[in-house]
Each structure stands twice: as C-alpha cells, then as structure tokens.
Design an enzyme around this catalytic site. Structure first.
Site, PDB file in Angstrom:
ATOM      1  N   GLY A  40       9.246   1.726   7.582  1.00  0.00           N
ATOM      2  CA  GLY A  40       8.631   0.473   7.197  1.00  0.00           C
ATOM      3  C   GLY A  40       7.701   0.586   6.005  1.00  0.00           C
ATOM      4  N   LYS A  59       2.029  -3.192   8.867  1.00  0.00           N
ATOM      5  CA  LYS A  59       3.214  -2.352   8.743  1.00  0.00           C
ATOM      6  C   LYS A  59       4.437  -3.194   9.094  1.00  0.00           C
ATOM      7  CE  LYS A  59       5.158   2.093  10.196  1.00  0.00           C
ATOM      8  NZ  LYS A  59       4.941   3.310  11.019  1.00  0.00           N
ATOM      9  N   LEU A  86       0.817  -1.217   0.000  1.00  0.00           N
ATOM     10  CA  LEU A  86       0.000   0.000   0.000  1.00  0.00           C
ATOM     11  C   LEU A  86       0.844   1.258   0.000  1.00  0.00           C
ATOM     12  CD1 LEU A  86      -2.659  -1.087   2.658  1.00  0.00           C
ATOM     13  CD2 LEU A  86      -2.909  -1.106   0.164  1.00  0.00           C
ATOM     14  N   GLY A  87       2.031   1.168   0.572  1.00  0.00           N
ATOM     15  CA  GLY A  87       2.882   2.355   0.673  1.00  0.00           C
ATOM     16  C   GLY A  87       4.136   2.036   1.441  1.00  0.00           C
ATOM     17  N   GLN A  88       4.990   3.033   1.535  1.00  0.00           N
ATOM     18  CA  GLN A  88       6.274   2.837   2.197  1.00  0.00           C
ATOM     19  C   GLN A  88       6.675   4.102   2.913  1.00  0.00           C
ATOM     20  OE1 GLN A  88       9.257   0.107   0.483  1.00  0.00           O
ATOM     21  NE2 GLN A  88      10.437   1.965   0.147  1.00  0.00           N
ATOM     22  N   GLY A  89       7.255   3.958   4.092  1.00  0.00           N
ATOM     23  CA  GLY A  89       7.694   5.097   4.883  1.00  0.00           C
ATOM     24  C   GLY A  89       9.116   4.926   5.342  1.00  0.00           C
ATOM     25  N   GLY A  90       9.586   5.898   6.149  1.00  0.00           N
ATOM     26  CA  GLY A  90      10.960   5.883   6.577  1.00  0.00           C
ATOM     27  C   GLY A  90      11.310   4.727   7.476  1.00  0.00           C
ATOM     28  N   VAL A 118       3.940  -0.824   4.202  1.00  0.00           N
ATOM     29  CA  VAL A 118       2.595  -1.228   4.612  1.00  0.00           C
ATOM     30  C   VAL A 118       1.979  -2.092   3.519  1.00  0.00           C
ATOM     31  CG1 VAL A 118       0.318  -0.442   5.337  1.00  0.00           C
ATOM     32  CG2 VAL A 118       2.342   0.901   5.941  1.00  0.00           C
ATOM     33  N   ASP A 137       4.500  14.478  12.337  1.00  0.00           N
ATOM     34  CA  ASP A 137       4.590  14.238  10.894  1.00  0.00           C
ATOM     35  C   ASP A 137       3.216  14.331  10.225  1.00  0.00           C
ATOM     36  OD1 ASP A 137       6.138  13.875   8.669  1.00  0.00           O
ATOM     37  OD2 ASP A 137       6.197  11.700   8.792  1.00  0.00           O
TER      38      ASP A 137
END
Length: 670
Positions: free
Chosen positions: A355, A371, A349-353, A357, A468
């Site tokens: 981890g 996550k 679904l997405g990616q962050g700093g 998801v 954030d």
C-alpha cells in the site's frame, strides 16, 4: 473486545469474494493474452530435473551460511553476464557453486530463471550437493569443486511425451542436426551453437531445432567431450519417438525440439504482434472495468447485508470489523478521502509492497497518516486484518500508534499517527539531511528501536516477529525519536512454538540466512535485521548498496568484518560523527551490531539483552563471530533495492516469487 461466537460475521467472506472476483478477472485477462499470443516469457521456466546428493553436510548450519553466500555471489555475475561460478566457506563449510543461463534467454528471462532455480535448489539441503536443470538455465552447488567436470553419474536425458511427426524422417533429421550443433559448440562463442533443419517426408513447413551449450567453466576439450556424451544420451533415449529431448550433463545441455525454442517469441511476427498487443490491451481494459464494477457491486451488497447475514468466519475477522465500526477506531471512508485531498500525490509520504501512505488532516486539525492498501491480490485482506489485529494489541512508545481504520468504503484504509520526520532512511542516506542525525540522536534511535523490538518479542501480550526491520520502517517523530512501523508482514508467535514456517518475505540485505534457506522464522530473524540496521546507522552507509561505493567492491558486512579483524573500525564511522562520540562508545555500537548480525542464530543475543548492552556501563561484550554474506563482491546489477521488501512463496512451481517494486524489497517491493 468480546467474542460472542453466534454474532454475524458476514464481512470477511464478502471481502474475500471481492478479491476473488478481481483475481478471476485478472486471470481471465492473462489467459486471453496467452490465447492471442502474449510473450511466452511470462510463463515460469519448467523444471526439467533436480538431483540431490546422497551425503549430508557435516555441519549443516555453517554449510547453509556458505550456501547462501555462494548463491549470492553467483547471482551478482549471472545478472551481469549469464554465468557465475563461486565458492565460500572453508573446511567442512566450503560450498562451490555454478549457475548459467542458456544463451538464447533474454537478460530478464535469465534473471527469472535463476530466481526460480535459487528458490528450488535449497530443497536439496542438508545434502552437501545438488543441481537443478530448468528450461533455460542451470544451477548447482557442492562441497567439492566440480566446476571443471564435464560428466558424472548425475547426467541424464529427459524426453517429452509428445510424439514426433513422421517419426523415421524426423528422427534422421533430428539426429543429424544434433550431431551438427554438438560438433560446432566447442568452437563457437560462449560454447553455444544453435541451428534448424527440415526433414523430407515431414509435413509441409515442419522443421526441427537444436542447440548445444557448455558451461563457461570448461575448456574446449572438456566441452567437446561433454556435448558428445549428452548427444549420445539424448539421441539414444529420446529418438525416434519423442518430439523433444534434453541431454543434461554436469557441464552442458543439448536439446532438440519441433518448436523454435531458441528464437525470440515474436520472431517473424511483424504487424501481427502489434495487433495482438492491441487486442490484449483492449481486452484487459474491458475486464478491468468489469472488475471495478464487480467489486463495487460486492461492496454495496456487503454494506446492505452486514446486519442480516449470519455466516461464521473461522478467524473472527467479521467480528473485528463490527467491533471497529462500533468503536472509536472506525473512520468513514469519505472523511479520510477528504482529509488526504482525494489521495493527492502531493500528500503521498511513501509506498510499500501492500500500500501507499498519505498525509491527511482531519476536520479537528489532527494530522494523520493514511495507509491505502492495494487490491491487486487476495493477500490484501490478510495484510489488512493482520496489521489491525497485531498493532491494535500492542502499545509502546517506540511503536507507531494505530488510530483506526476504514472498512466500509471501496478499499481498506489504516490510520496511523503522523510523524513529521517521516522515516530514518530519508535522513540517514541523504548527504545533506544526515547532518540532523548527530550522535545523540542516532544513539537514541538505536536504543529506542531495540526497546521496541524487545517489547514485541518478550513483553507484549502476544509475541510478534516484525519480519521487515529496516531504515524505511523506522519512523521519526518531531524530536527524532524512533517508532517501528509497517506491520503488514508481522506474525504472532505462540509461547510453545519454536519457529514459524512461512513463505519468504522481507527485504534482501536485511534477511537472516537461515530464514532465506529454510523459511523457518524466529525472533532471531528480527535480531539479524536489527544488527544490519545498527551497522548502517553508525556508518551512514546502505548495506546492499555499499558495494558500489567501496573501492574494493566489498559489501558493508565484508568491509566491517575486515576492519574489525584489523582493529580499524573507527575508519568506517560516519565522518559526521567523528567529533561527537568517544571511540569507546562507537566501538560498543559496532560490537552490538556485529553480535546481532552473526551467521549463527543461536549466537545472536535476545533483544532484551541488546537493550542491556546498549545501556550505560563499561561491561565487556562478547567477541562476535563472522557474519554471513561477507564474500559477496560488487556488481553494477543492483536488482534488489535496499529499501524494497518482497514476499516470496517457495512452494510453488508456478510462480518463483512475487515482487513489488513500489517502495523503494526486493525479489524490490514494499
């Protein structure tokens, strides 16, 4: 949860041990790479000298805002051409600035050097002036226009502790070479000249290297005077004994060395460079495999020893793990792995700093969002426990619900409710999808996000600062109702605390100026981020990317402030909304966004007041004051993506920042 202090707390030390194993092995890879000749650009630039002014700014708060504006303006130009000079503010709040990289730095090294100088120079505040010299770049700010100054009382020479070879012969060669480069620099392209020479009676193959460069804000006459002054200082103070010396003037730098500092790191390397790269890759692969085995071993031991060890961790994380395992919050790792089809990229679904998801479906048919945390630094344990602790203690209709987590597999997983419409940025900044966001839905998103933040700041059992807030962290359910997500950077805030002093973390474009400059965190930082988000929602434009789409090259803040003063804000309303809302409704939202994004944190309204302002009624709202960053002009260099978060530690000379370009904050990450 009960808190019996005598119960076993074995898990956290084992988790940290796993992180330490990986950290140590990766450090070994880095050291091995350095040993076999890795690119020298990997090292952080050395700070040669920092000079802070003796006077204090009359109005530190206003001066800070102008300082941040000026450094951002400089950054836009330094990343493009290696040089930038700028000014912002007026009267006592005026700040002039100048930054330049020496011509031998690559564009990447120039950005790294500038980032390091930008982190360190704010240590001079609240002084009304300061400068910093790094090995490769220079940055200065002041209340007066100094950009044409070639020399002043802050000029200095820095000499290395290494002894020069065959001192008399070396000194003669070095002095002659320095005279040569300083005579040539004023007439050279970009006021930069470098050369090398050998010296008789020196060891076979030994050479001396020198370079001189003036800042581009000088004219040729001032440049000649500057390099002459710096030459006399470095020759007089560093020779004959020092193997390296720097003449650091207000308008130039002169340097000599026994090392070829101005040549590419791989110059003359030929096939040896490829061999070194192969060795590095092979060695790194072997150690990475060792790291995986080591982590697996530690996790196995952790599972076996959880019921037998009785160590006492200071923050109660071991107790938290046991409580999770014994409650309905606990998920089996294999169950989540199967639910996500082994973390298939199709389900991402997405990616962050910290981890990625993934969408998952449990055996009972429930849809979830999993996550998956990265295990690349020791911070992963802190982020995991921080998110579990904070999110498990808050419940609100506008906050994403934590369903549970997995702590028993080879990696830590967080399980959240699945929201089918993903995040706000997927709709708001897409020319086609934004049609789904009519006025009613946007108004609900603006109000719901405010209510969620108001709960975190004022109504929950623990005060929480999210740190954030941005469009990608506002998730949307099937009816486009907003829920604030991603609490990896959040911090709890005690009732008796006025602020938190933390390493810088967040997303450029959404970060409050006082937090960028001082690292002092309050709920006002969230309010500023929320204000930027509101202005993005009503205009349909990204704040940090808006300059490219502006005919005048203005940032979104600058554009809105210009139209606010001209009484033409309705021209900036998203065209999709112009037939759906009244002018009164739109201007109220513009006003609330500007009030929240004011430069002074003391003037930003608390979130409970924002909720009140957004409610029904025709109450007269206060007039906002000028937001920060309105002087930032456009640039093709957009190194900070609007969706990327980052975390930056400003108290270390070793690493100017820690970035992660995965989500896209950021300096991009998250």
């Amino acid at each position: 949860m009960g808190k019996p202090r005598t119960r076993s707390r074995a898990c956290l030390p084992m988790l940290r041990a796993a992180a330490d194993v990986l950290r140590c092995l990766l450090f070994a890879v880095a050291m091995a790479a350095a040993t076999v000749g890795a690119d020298s650009s990997a090292a952080s630039p050395v700070i040669l000298a920092t000079v802070c002014g003796a006077r204090t700014a009359p109005n530190p708060e206003g001066f800070d805002v102008s300082f941040v504006n000026t450094l951002e303006l400089i950054y836009q130009n330094v990343t493009r051409s290696g040089f930038g000079a700028a000014a912002s503010g007026s009267g006592n709040d005026s700040v002039y600035g100048l930054g330049q990289c020496l011509a031998y730095l690559s564009p990447t090294d120039c950005q790294l050097c500038y980032a390091q100088s930008r982190v360190k120079l704010p240590h001079c505040l609240p002084a009304d002036g300061g400068r910093i010299y790094l090995d490769g770049c220079f940055l200065r700010y002041g209340a007066d226009n100094f950009t044409a100054a070639a020399s002043d009382t802050g000029d200095a020479a820095v000499c290395s502790n290494d002894t020069a070879p065959s001192a008399p012969a070396f000194a003669a060669a070095a002095a002659s070479l320095v005279r040569n480069v300083t005579a040539s620099a004023p007439g050279a392209k970009g006021y930069y000249y470098a050369a090398t020479a050998s010296a008789s009676a020196m060891p076979s193959g030994a050479r001396v290297y020198a370079a001189a460069q003036c800042w581009r804000s000088l004219n040729a006459t001032a440049c000649a005077a500057c390099v002459a002054s710096a030459r006399n200082r470095v020759v007089g103070r560093c020779l004959p004994g020092a193997a390296e010396g720097y003449g650091l003037n207000a308008g130039c730098v002169v340097r000599y060395s026994t090392q070829p500092f101005y040549l590419p790191a791989n110059a003359g390397g030929g096939g040896g460079s490829s061999t070194r790269h192969i060795i590095i890759v092979v060695f790194a692969s072997v150690l990475s495999a060792m790291a995986a085995v080591g982590i697996a071993f530690i996790w196995t031991r952790m599972r076996r020893r959880r019921d037998h060890l009785h160590h006492d961790d200071m923050d109660g994380s071991g107790e938290l793990i046991r409580a999770i395992a014994a409650s309905q919050l606990g998920f089996r790792y294999q169950e989540l792995r199967k639910a996500t089809d082994d973390f298939n990229q199709i389900n991402k679904l997405g990616q962050g700093g910290y981890g990625s998801v993934y969408k998952g479906v449990l055996p009972d048919g429930r849809e979830i969002a999993v996550k998956r945390l990265f295990l690349n630094t020791r911070q992963w344990t802190d982020q995991f426990f921080n998110e579990v602790k904070l999110v498990s203690q808050v419940q609100h209709k506008n906050l994403v619900k934590l369903l549970g987590c997995s702590v028993e597999g080879p990696e830590s997983l967080l399980v959240y409710e699945y929201l089918c419409n993903t995040s706000l940025d997927h709709y708001l900044f897409d020319a086609f999808k934004k049609n789904a966001l009519d006025w009613e839905r946007r108004a609900e998103i603006i109000l719901g996000t405010a209510e969620g933040l108001s709960y975190l700041h004022n109504a929950s059992e623990i005060r929480i600062i999210h740190r954030d807030i941005k469009a990608s962290n506002v998730l949307l359910d099937e009816k486009f109702r907003p829920k604030i997500g991603d609490f990896g950077l959040a911090r709890n805030f005690m009732e008796d605390q006025t602020h938190l002093s933390t390493g810088l973390a967040g997303t450029f474009g959404y970060m409050a100026p006082e937090y960028i400059v001082h690292g002092q965190l309050t709920e006002k930082a969230d309010i500023y981020s929320y204000g930027v988000l509101v202005l993005e929602i009503i205009t349909g434009r990204k704040n940090h990317n808006s300059m490219a789409s502006s005919a005048e090259g203005l940032s979104l803040m600058a554009l809105i402030w210009k139209h606010y003063n001209a009484g033409t804000l309705m021209e900036l309303l998203d065209p999709n909304l112009r037939e759906e809302c009244s002018e009164r409704e739109a201007l109220k939202v513009f006003n609330v966004g500007l009030l929240c994004a004011q430069a002074s944190p003391n003037l930003r309204p608390p979130m409970w007041k924002v909720v009140e302002m957004l409610g029904r009624g025709d109450r007269v709202l206060p007039r906002p004051t000028e937001p920060p960053f309105i002087d930032v002009k456009g640039s093709n260099a957009n190194s900070y993506g609007s969706g990327s978060s980052f975390s930056l530690k400003s108290n270390s000379d070793k690493s100017p920042f820690s970035t992660n370009q995965l989500s896209v904050s950021g300096v991009q990450a998250r």
